[in-house]
Structure formats: structure tokens, C-alpha cells
Design a protein around this motif. Structure first.
Motif, PDB file in Angstrom:
ATOM      1  N   CYS A 260      61.220  13.331  -3.947  1.00 49.92           N
ATOM      2  CA  CYS A 260      60.464  12.662  -5.010  1.00 49.92           C
ATOM      3  C   CYS A 260      59.300  13.526  -5.482  1.00 49.92           C
ATOM      4  N   ALA A 261      58.573  14.115  -4.536  1.00 53.21           N
ATOM      5  CA  ALA A 261      57.447  14.977  -4.890  1.00 53.21           C
ATOM      6  C   ALA A 261      57.924  16.185  -5.686  1.00 53.21           C
ATOM      7  N   SER A 262      59.060  16.734  -5.310  1.00 53.83           N
ATOM      8  CA  SER A 262      59.610  17.892  -6.024  1.00 53.83           C
ATOM      9  C   SER A 262      59.994  17.518  -7.448  1.00 53.83           C
ATOM     10  N   LEU A 263      60.612  16.340  -7.614  1.00 59.20           N
ATOM     11  CA  LEU A 263      60.986  15.892  -8.952  1.00 59.20           C
ATOM     12  C   LEU A 263      59.750  15.676  -9.825  1.00 59.20           C
ATOM     13  N   LYS A 264      58.711  15.114  -9.237  1.00 63.86           N
ATOM     14  CA  LYS A 264      57.463  14.920  -9.984  1.00 63.86           C
ATOM     15  C   LYS A 264      56.856  16.271 -10.356  1.00 63.86           C
ATOM     16  N   CYS A 265      56.937  17.227  -9.434  1.00 65.90           N
ATOM     17  CA  CYS A 265      56.422  18.570  -9.695  1.00 65.90           C
ATOM     18  C   CYS A 265      57.182  19.227 -10.843  1.00 65.90           C
ATOM     19  N   VAL A 266      58.505  19.033 -10.873  1.00 71.50           N
ATOM     20  CA  VAL A 266      59.309  19.571 -11.971  1.00 71.50           C
ATOM     21  C   VAL A 266      58.816  19.028 -13.308  1.00 71.50           C
ATOM     22  N   GLY A 267      58.579  17.713 -13.362  1.00 70.90           N
ATOM     23  CA  GLY A 267      58.107  17.097 -14.599  1.00 70.90           C
ATOM     24  C   GLY A 267      56.743  17.603 -15.027  1.00 70.90           C
ATOM     25  N   ASP A 268      55.824  17.721 -14.079  1.00 67.57           N
ATOM     26  CA  ASP A 268      54.468  18.157 -14.416  1.00 67.57           C
ATOM     27  C   ASP A 268      54.434  19.627 -14.839  1.00 67.57           C
ATOM     28  N   LEU A 269      55.181  20.479 -14.148  1.00 70.40           N
ATOM     29  CA  LEU A 269      55.203  21.891 -14.516  1.00 70.40           C
ATOM     30  C   LEU A 269      55.902  22.103 -15.852  1.00 70.40           C
ATOM     31  N   THR A 270      56.913  21.291 -16.135  1.00 73.89           N
ATOM     32  CA  THR A 270      57.546  21.347 -17.450  1.00 73.89           C
ATOM     33  C   THR A 270      56.543  20.998 -18.531  1.00 73.89           C
ATOM     34  N   THR A 271      55.699  19.993 -18.266  1.00 75.13           N
ATOM     35  CA  THR A 271      54.654  19.627 -19.214  1.00 75.13           C
ATOM     36  C   THR A 271      53.686  20.784 -19.421  1.00 75.13           C
ATOM     37  N   CYS A 272      53.301  21.459 -18.350  1.00 73.97           N
ATOM     38  CA  CYS A 272      52.401  22.616 -18.463  1.00 73.97           C
ATOM     39  C   CYS A 272      53.024  23.718 -19.312  1.00 73.97           C
ATOM     40  N   GLN A 273      54.294  23.992 -19.095  1.00 75.05           N
ATOM     41  CA  GLN A 273      54.970  25.005 -19.900  1.00 75.05           C
ATOM     42  C   GLN A 273      54.942  24.624 -21.373  1.00 75.05           C
TER      43      GLN A 273
END
Length: 574
Positions: A260-273
Motif C-alpha cells: 500500500c505504501a509503495s502504491l501511494k509512493c507511485v502516485g505521489d512521485l507521479t504527481t511530482c513528475q
């Protein structure tokens, strides 16, 4: 970060590679720290769940500060195998909260830190294979997980918010309810109607208001005041509670928390990009892999030193966008300030005595964003019957854990940890069902069309069905359908072919291709629009004009004539 150099958007004043003036950097970093302070409620919740002493709460808050500061610095590194290179701070512990409650109530603090360390190692493993297993986490799976992260905390948050006293026979206490409602109203009011930076400080403003109300309603005991008075201004963090143990019975909840934490990290880093590149089209997975690894390193470090596992803070990313400052230099200063704060125990003690209604109001505010974020992720793609069943079933079985406590208590002991929380049940259900319902879904599909017939409805119905089965982005599918329709109409009006035209649609998570083949005249797709003179002098000018107009639909077009047949490919970035 890899690939082409990002183009700084116009709304970003200080981009990721820029260096703001020192004073401006310090002010921006302080804002990020203030926004993160609302997340100190998570150590408080965990310690209070076992009626632990305030000294442990203070120590856990301090060590979580250090771990969070280290995480911000590591995450901002843009060279080497670790770090996304973005301003991404570590905030809430929502995905780990259900597993953390289970661990600390089963085996105390040593089990909490031991299992958290295992989760960090597992997350590091995920970071290495994330590109290969992306098919396991389509938007409907990611959205359900994010939604259930919020939903799994609802029972705890509502109980605290309502001032419920007791577990067996819960009774709402009016003073607690009043404090919870007013605290929540201040947080929401400041966030919605506050001007300038007040919106970014809504959490800390609401907590301060809640503390003041709690004082007048008698929520602070003499022991609380004594704890505040006795806490020194400057001291080393207390880590007397630190230890490590392992229990395989609760391994699965922590592994799921890491997912779950990894999936959330994917979403947040995608937002940063996306917010740092005006030409952004799709997630850059190498960068995301390094970002997940940075979070994993921080999780292991936190478990070794007595801090909680945290995930990337979506609200702080929003703050970066709101202020137009995404410089990684701000991340370095923010991390340094967080580490420095850990050596001021009186500040940690201030949060350690947080009244329950104030915690509940803060949690509910955070949950609302988690729930809606999950829904938005789910609805970002087209949904067919299969996806509807996957999503609805996972959520239904997930919330059943909290709606009917003890429902799964008769299961074998070996299976009990799998049904220990709504988040665990929902995540396992959605992952398994997604794999099962992928059976029979072809990644390519062909439709035969006859020029001159009424093909518009056939094309759009075909693409609607396939887009739903693939959970593709609706805007990409609509552009592809429009390109197919434009081509078949042009083929009829320009008499490109008298035979059926085959259109093969091929999809993966990154690409959508329309492969067209037919016998006849090859359609041309010029880069420059044919002028009036061309239309009068060139008999093929209308074919070129039609081909030029089709370039507005696709991201790339290729065409060739081979072995007596025409081959055309419309490519759409996904």
C-alpha cells in the motif's frame, strides 16, 4: 531523474533544480515542517492503543522526526540508485496503522519495530521489480487500496471524534463531541476560506484551537501538565522502549502495508513528475523505482532507531504546487529542521498529550482526502462490468471487517492475520480478483469495416468496450476512436479502397496503437497543411489534407506500402 530534461511549467517559480534565496528557502521549509506536525498524531495513537506512558510517546515522536528528516534528504537526492530527486517529505502512517495496532497489541513495541523493518526490506524488493509487476497494479487496484487506507481508519477516527468512552458499551460524551466538532470546523474553515498560507496551516491551527477548547473542557489532567513541565527544552530523545522481535503470524498485514505504501509512493512521485515538467506524458518508472527505494531505506532506518514507518506526504506536495516552489534544496532544509526538532523534548511532549477529540478531528480531515483520492484514481480509467465487480467486491469484503467485528474469528489461526483489518482483506481481494478477471482479455482486437457504410457507431461501441476491458484512459480512447472514424470516412470519400479495411487495436499500459491494413491507395500524412494552390493543382491534395488533419488525433503516425497492401499505424501515448 532520467530521460529528456523536464521543462519547468509557468506556474512554478522555483523548479526542482533551482536554488531559492536562503531566507526564502528557510521560510518555505518551515511551512513544510508546520504542515507535517499534524502527522505526529500517529505515534500518539499507537502508544495510547496500549495505554503506554507519555515518555514512550515523546520518544517515538522524536525518533519519527529524525527518520522523517532523513527521508526528506534521501528522497531529494538526484544522483545514485536511491532518491527520486524531488521535494517529497514523509508524512502520515495511514497504510501501516492497522498493522501497527496489531503488532503493538500482540507483542509490544519490539514487535512493532521488528515487523516494520521487515516491511521496509520488502518495500526495497518492490522497488527493484516495480517496472516488471506494474500489470498487477492497474488504476482500479491502486484506487481501491488508497480508498481502503482511509476507510480502515474510519472506526478509530470516528470513535475519537465523537468522544466515545469505552469499547464494550460506547457512550458519546458531550464535551468530547463539542471539542471534536469545533476542532474539525476550524480545520475545514481555515482550509476552505483561509487566505494565503492560512490554508496550508489549517491542520496546526485546528489542533491549537482544539488544545485550547480541551483545556476549558477539562481534558488535560494534572499528569499531562506534569509531563509538559518535566520535559526539558533540550535533550537526547528517549529510546528506552526500543527493541526488535518477529512474529510470522502478523507478517502478511505488514507486507500488505508495504505494498500500500509503495502504491501511494507511485502516485505521489507521479504527481511530482507532472507538476515539474510541462511536457509530462506518463510516469517515469526508473525515477519512481529509486523513490520507492528511498522510502524503504527510511522505513528500515526508522525501525532501527524507534521511529514509525511513514509514507510520502501528498499534502506537502500540494503545498509545493501552491507556493510554486519545488526545489530539492527546500527538501534538504526541511529534513534538517525535522532532525533538529527531535532534540527539543518539550515539543514532542506537547503532541504526546493530545486530547482524543482533537486527534479524531485531525484524522477525519486526512481521511476525506484519502477516500476521494482513491475514487478519483478508480474513475480516471474506463470501467466495464469486470472492473466493476472487482472494485465493488473488494470494497464490500473489506468494510465487512469493521462493520461486523468477529465475523472471521472462526477461521483457522493461520488465516487470522489475513483478515485482521479491512485494508488487508480489501487489498488481497482486489489483487486476486484482478488477476482472475484478466483471463480472457486480449491485448489486441481487430474490427473489419467497409468504406461507405455507417461505421461511426460501430467504431465507438467497439472502442468503448475495449477501453473498459483494458481500463484505458477515456480521453486516449476517444481520440483513437475519432482517428479511426475520420480515416474510414476519408477512405470512403476519397475512394482509397473498395475492399474491407482491417483495424487492429493493440494496448498496453504505455501505448495504444491502431494498425490499419487494406488494399488500395496509401493515405499520406504530411507535416504541412496543403495550401489552396496545392488543392487546385494536385489530384492527391485532398488525400494529403485529410491525412494532415488526422495528425491532430494521434501522437505519431507511420505509413507504408508493402506487398500490394497499405499499412498505417496511429500511435497514442497512454
Amino acid at each position: 531523474m532520467s530521460g529528456k530534461a523536464p521543462v519547468k511549467p509557468l506556474n512554478i517559480l522555483y523548479g526542482v533544480d533551482d536554488k531559492p534565496p536562503p531566507v526564502m528557502t528557510l521560510v518555505l521549509a518551515i511551512q513544510h515542517v508546520l504542515l507535517l506536525t499534524g502527522n505526529f498524531i500517529f505515534p500518539v495513537l499507537i502508544v495510547q492503543s496500549v495505554q503506554g506512558p507519555g515518555e514512550v510517546t515523546q520518544g517515538m515522536i522524536s525518533m519519527s522526526m529524525i527518520a522523517g528528516g532523513v527521508a526528506a534528504i534521501i528522497q531529494a537526492l538526484n544522483k545514485g540508485p536511491v532518491g527520486s530527486g524531488y521535494l517529497v517529505t514523509e508524512g502520515g502512517s495511514e497504510p501501516y496503522l492497522p498493522a501497527a495496532f496489531l503488532a503493538v497489541q500482540t507483542g509490544g513495541y519490539p514487535l512493532l519495530f521488528g515487523m516494520t523493518m521487515v516491511a521496509g526490506v520488502f518495500q526495497a524488493f518492490i522497488s527493484r521489480i516495480i517496472k516488471r509487476i506494474r500489470f498487477l497494479f492497474p488504476p482500479e487496484v491502486t484506487g481501491v487500496v488508497v480508498f481502503m487506507v482511509g476507510a480502515s481508519i474510519v472506526p478509530v477516527a470516528v470513535r475519537l471524534f465523537l468522544g466515545v468512552d469505552g469499547m464494550a458499551a460506547p457512550v458519546i460524551t458531550p464535551p468530547g463531541l463539542i471539542v471534536g466538532i469545533i476542532t474539525f470546523a476550524v480545520i475545514v474553515g481555515t482550509n476552505i476560506w483561509g487566505r494565503g498560507n492560512l490554508q496550508q496551516y489549517c491542520m496546526i491551527i485546528g489542533i491549537i484551537a482544539g488544545y485550547i477548547l480541551s483545556y476549558f473542557f477539562g481534558f488535560f489532567t494534572p499528569d499531562n501538565f506534569a509531563q509538559l513541565r518535566q520535559s526539558p527544552w533540550l535533550d537526547l530523545p528517549n529510546v528506552g522502549y526500543l527493541g526488535w522481535s518477529f512474529d510470522i503470524r502478523i507478517l502478511v498485514p505488514f507486507l500488505i502495508a508495504a505494498v500500500c505504501a509503495s502504491l501511494k509512493c507511485v502516485g505521489d512521485l507521479t504527481t511530482c513528475q507532472k507538476i515539474n515538467d510541462a511536457n509530462w506524458k506518463r510516469p517515469e518508472m526508473n525515477n519512481i523505482s529509486k523513490g520507492i527505494l528511498a522510502e524503504a531505506v527510511k522505513t528500515v532506518f526508522g525501525a532501527l532507531t524507534g521511529g514509525l514507518a511513514h509514507t510520502t506526504s501528498s499534502s506537502n506536495i500540494g503545498l509545493s504546487l501552491a507556493t510554486g516552489a519545488t526545489s530539492r534544496v527546500i527538501a534538504y532544509v526541511t529534513g534538517g529542521l525535522m532532525i533538529l526538532m527531535a532534540f527539543f523534548p518539550k515539543m514532542a511532549a506537547f503532541f504526546a498529550v493530545m486530547p482524543q477529540p482533537v486527534m479524531g478531528a485531525s484524522l477525519i480531515f486526512c481521511i476525506t482526502f484519502m477516500l476521494l483520492s482513491g475514487i478519483q484514481i478508480i474513475l480516471s480509467r474506463m470501467i466495464d462490468t469486470r472492473k466493476t465487480i472487482v472494485i465493488g467486491t473488494a470494497i464490500a469484503f473489506g468494510i465487512s471487517v469493521d462493520m461486523m467485528p468477529g465475523l472471521y474469528s472462526n477461521l483457522p489461526a493461520a488465516l487470522q492475520p489475513l483478515f485482521s483489518s479491512s485494508l488487508t482483506v480489501a487489498t488481497l481481494t482486489v489483487l486476486i480478483l484482478n488477476l482472475i478477471f484478466r483471463i480472457g482479455i486480449a491485448q489486441k482486437k481487430t474490427i473489419q469495416l467497409f468504406p461507405g457504410e455507417e461505421n461511426n457507431k460501430k467504431i465507438f461501441d467497439f472502442m468503448e468496450t475495449q477501453g473498459g476491458a483494458w481500463a484505458a484512459r477515456r480521453e486516449v480512447v476517444l481520440r483513437a476512436a475519432a482517428a479511426m472514424n475520420e480515416f474510414i470516412e476519408s477512405a470512403a470519400s476519397l475512394e482509397l479502397s473498395a475492399e474491407p479495411i482491417a483495424m487492429e487495436v493493440v494496448f498496453d499500459e504505455f501505448n495504444l496503437d491502431i494498425n490499419i491494413s487494406y488494399c488500395g491507395i496509401l493515405m499520406e500524412f504530411p507535416q504541412i497543411r496543403p495550401g489552396e494552390q496545392d488543392l487546385l493543382a494536385d489530384e492527391n491534395a485532398f488525400i494529403k489534407l485529410s491525412g494532415y488533419l488526422m495528425r491532430h488525433y494521434a501522437d505519431r503516425i507511420k505509413s507504408e506500402y508493402k506487398d500490394g497492401r497499405c499499412f498505417i499505424q496511429f500511435h497514442f501515448d497512454h
